[in-house]
Design an enzyme around this catalytic site. Structure first.
Site, PDB file in Angstrom:
ATOM      1  CG  HIS A  21      -2.329   0.381   0.941  1.00 59.62           C
ATOM      2  ND1 HIS A  21      -2.889   0.393  -0.325  1.00 59.62           N
ATOM      3  CD2 HIS A  21      -3.336   0.786   1.784  1.00 59.62           C
ATOM      4  CE1 HIS A  21      -4.158   0.789  -0.251  1.00 59.62           C
ATOM      5  NE2 HIS A  21      -4.447   1.040   1.007  1.00 59.62           N
ATOM      6  CG  ASN A  67      -9.063   6.261   5.776  1.00 58.95           C
ATOM      7  OD1 ASN A  67      -8.201   6.999   6.241  1.00 58.95           O
ATOM      8  ND2 ASN A  67      -9.841   5.516   6.542  1.00 58.95           N
ATOM      9  CG  ASP A  92      -1.647   0.398  -3.346  1.00 59.15           C
ATOM     10  OD1 ASP A  92      -2.378  -0.542  -3.029  1.00 59.15           O
ATOM     11  OD2 ASP A  92      -1.803   1.548  -2.869  1.00 59.15           O
ATOM     12  CG  ASN A 113     -10.111   2.655   1.194  1.00 55.30           C
ATOM     13  OD1 ASN A 113     -11.167   2.496   0.584  1.00 55.30           O
ATOM     14  ND2 ASN A 113      -9.715   1.841   2.145  1.00 55.30           N
TER      15      ASN A 113
END
Length: 200
Positions: A21, A67, A92, A113
């Site tokens: 991530h 997020n 990613d 997100n």
């Protein structure tokens, strides 16, 4: 002076280092290293500055967690008065194989997100570079996969794509989104091979 904002998405903190991530952070770190600049802790993120042929380039690693990435992106666009057409966000992407990438001038968030929150705050109209991380995980285990660390072998497979992403950023700043998409998307379709050539 023309200004550009290049944002790499990830999560701040040692527990997230080298996780899938955080691939956006890894690309920005590589670009900063190649540009001989470093990051300072600033509002909503870590910021580095460099220039390319008279254009000012701001590199941003949001410290808001994934997020809420849109808060950092919107703040720095406004604070530096940067046109949205000069924003590039690097994230990613599980839908692309490891070592591949895809550059787009706009579009949906694809369930990501970070991109989703940016879209909520500034819309879909911004360039994004998606770095493939693969999806070799059992059903329902996507969160464990994206927050998992790369193996040494995976990092070796990823490195050529990171090197190419550094070139994509340069091209985006110097030549614009359309020329860069035409030139690089065909190269990013299959895993990028390690080149013996020096890209300096």
């Amino acid at each position: 002076m023309d200004k550009y904002l290049i944002v790499g998405l990830g999560n701040i903190g040692p527990e997230y280092e080298m996780t899938r991530h955080n691939t956006g952070f890894m690309v920005l770190d590589a670009f900063a290293k190649a540009s001989n600049t470093s990051f300072d802790d600033r509002r909503y993120g870590f910021l580095a500055e460099t220039s390319l042929k008279g254009r000012k380039v701001l590199l941003l690693k949001p410290s808001t967690f994934m997020n809420l990435s849109g808060n950092a992106v919107r703040y720095w666009l406004n604070h530096e008065n940067i046109d949205q057409s000069r924003l590039l966000v690097i994230s990613d992407e599980v839908a692309l194989p490891l070592g591949t990438f895809r550059l787009k001038g706009s579009g949906s968030n694809g369930g990501h997100n970070g991109l989703g929150h940016i879209q909520q705050l500034i819309g879909q109209n911004y360039a994004r570079l998606r770095m493939g991380i693969g999806n070799d995980f059992p059903h329902g285990m996507q969160i464990d996969w994206v927050l998992g660390r790369y193996s040494e072998e995976e990092l070796q497979a990823l490195q050529p794509a990171i090197d190419m992403a550094v070139d994509v950023i340069r091209s985006f700043v110097l030549a614009g989104i359309d020329i860069t998409m035409n030139q690089y998307n065909k190269l990013g379709k299959s895993p990028v091979r390690q080149s013996t050539q020096n890209n300096d």
